[in-house]
Design an enzyme around this catalytic site. Structure first.
Site, mmCIF file in Angstrom:
data_model
loop_
_atom_site.group_PDB
_atom_site.id
_atom_site.type_symbol
_atom_site.label_atom_id
_atom_site.label_comp_id
_atom_site.label_asym_id
_atom_site.label_seq_id
_atom_site.Cartn_x
_atom_site.Cartn_y
_atom_site.Cartn_z
ATOM 1 N N TYR A 1 -23.685 29.524 18.759
ATOM 2 C CA TYR A 1 -23.875 30.333 19.840
ATOM 3 C C TYR A 1 -25.146 31.415 19.709
ATOM 4 O O TYR A 1 -25.433 31.991 20.487
ATOM 5 C CB TYR A 1 -22.375 31.422 20.182
ATOM 6 C CG TYR A 1 -21.204 30.464 20.693
ATOM 7 C CD1 TYR A 1 -21.559 29.125 20.767
ATOM 8 C CD2 TYR A 1 -20.198 30.849 20.713
ATOM 9 C CE1 TYR A 1 -20.236 28.365 21.190
ATOM 10 C CE2 TYR A 1 -19.082 30.135 20.885
ATOM 11 C CZ TYR A 1 -19.331 28.858 21.213
ATOM 12 O OH TYR A 1 -18.393 28.153 21.549
ATOM 13 N N ASP B 1 -12.404 17.250 13.892
ATOM 14 C CA ASP B 1 -11.794 16.499 14.944
ATOM 15 C C ASP B 1 -10.316 16.120 14.468
ATOM 16 O O ASP B 1 -9.366 15.928 15.220
ATOM 17 C CB ASP B 1 -12.776 15.120 15.023
ATOM 18 C CG ASP B 1 -13.340 14.664 13.807
ATOM 19 O OD1 ASP B 1 -13.244 15.320 12.601
ATOM 20 O OD2 ASP B 1 -14.093 13.875 13.756
#
Ligand code: NAD
Length: 363
Positions: A142, A224
């Site tokens: 970010y 994941d």
């Protein structure tokens, strides 16, 4: 009587509605514990952009910097989706986090017994869930550079960069290990070290920090797999240590374990003034209808009492009041189920205050 300066940044969408209820609870807490709060309300996000041309002004940053705590509702909405990236409402929030040095974001995920049937998961999977997500908040993709949109090979190309320095990982890892020592001595650190260089630094640094905490059990998990494990067997998690983006995504997923994103509070801590905000966004689809769940905002105020004011008894009182109101069967629309009583945003806040007045406190 003690005196605390709190800057309120209600923001956009349901932000002002849930902030109003959080303030009600803070005032009730002040009366009960003989603490006076001086509130200063300011604009942030789209509301600030419309009024000043900036998603957060230097004046607001300075007020926040000099306050004892900041409460933020939520920012954003479709009316600002086409605004230049650097002026978008979310940029105001990112700037606040960066300027206040808020590198730690704590997101406790707890499933209230009376809400086990509100989750989309089976009750036996989720009861007894008590997870603390420790998310790094001022680094990663970010904030990394280069960033932006440019022309490459004759077409537009979006670029974001994920970077992590050892020092950034070291300090957030220590927060997670310290927190684990107050809990069940278990840290699961999330990364994508099989693919990303930033994650390789992340994993290596977490391993290094772990040497100072031999009593804490450390496990690494690929992001994941973590997304899957949170649904498959969520009670295995105690402290979940994540980078900025993975924590953003996984904590929304974890929120649904508790029945609704409207239940999840957060505390952002760093070098100075801390900021407290519900995890949810501005929910433009339900704004202005008195249906938003204010409990995430109210529970964020409990975290403010605990982390900024050292008022642990007050924090517990607020958390117990939330539990009691849920046990009495009151529910906002997002967690409403047959046999429970539908309450609006404002009524839910009033009910919490009512119960707080009846509960005893030890301070
Ligand atoms: P969102 O969290 O606003 O909403 C997602 C869904 O959850 C919606 O269906 C909404 O109605 C529901 N919801 C959210 N909070 C709720 C509450 N308290 N009670 C009941 N239901 C609730 O996420 P989104 O729709 O992806 O984003 C909307 C806007 O919010 C966007 O502009 C986004 O950028 C912004 N946003 C801001 C923050 C923040 O201020 N910290 C965080 C996330 C998203």
């Amino acid at each position: 009587m003690k005196y605390k300066k709190v800057v309120l940044l209600p923001g956009d969408g349901i932000g002002p509605e849930v902030t109003r209820e959080a303030v009600k609870v803070l005032i009730a807490t002040g009366e009960k514990f003989r603490v006076r709060f001086a509130f200063t309300e300011e604009l942030v996000g789209g509301a600030s952009l419309d009024a000043t041309g900036e998603p957060v002004t230097d004046t607001v940053i300075s007020l926040a910097y000099n306050a004892d705590a900041v409460f933020l509702g939520a920012v954003g909405g479709p009316q600002w989706d086409r605004v230049n990236k650097e002026k978008r409402p979310e940029t105001g929030l990112l700037r606040l986090r960066k300027e206040l040095g808020l590198y730690t974001n704590l997101r406790p995920v707890r499933v209230y017994l009376s809400l086990v049937h509100s989750s989309t998961l089976k009750p036996e999977l989720i009861k007894n869930i008590d997870i603390l997500v420790v998310r790094e908040l001022t680094g990663g993709i970010y904030f990394g550079h280069p960033k932006g949109v440019e022309m490459r090979d004759g077409e537009e190309c979006g670029i974001d960069t994920m970077t992590y320095k050892v020092s950034e990982v070291d300090r957030i890892a220590r927060v997670a290990f310290d927190a684990a020592r107050q809990r069940k001595n278990k840290v699961i650190s999330v990364d994508k070290a099989n693919v990303l260089a930033a994650s390789q630094i992340w994993r290596r640094t977490v391993d290094y920090v772990a040497r100072d905490y031999p009593d804490v059990n450390l496990e690494h998990m690929l992001v994941d797999n973590c997304a899957m494990q949170l649904i498959r067997n969520p009670v295995q998690f105690d402290v979940l240590l994540t980078d900025n983006m993975f924590g953003d995504i996984l904590s929304d997923e974890a929120a649904m374990l508790s029945g609704s994103i409207g239940m999840l509070p957060s505390a952002s801590l760093g070098r100075g003034t801390a900021m407290y905000e519900p995890v949810h966004g501005s929910a433009p689809d339900i704004a202005g209808q008195d249906v938003a769940n204010p409990l995430a905002a109210i529970l964020s105020v409990a975290l403010m009492c605990r982390y900024s004011f050292g008022m642990n008894h007050a924090a517990c009182l607020i958390e117990n009041a939330v539990e009691a109101v849920l046990e009495k069967g009151f529910r906002t629309r997002d967690i409403h189920a047959p046999g429970t009583q539908l309450a609006g945003t404002c009524e839910m806040g009033d009910r919490i205050v009512e119960v707080m007045e009846q509960l005893t406190c030890e301070e």
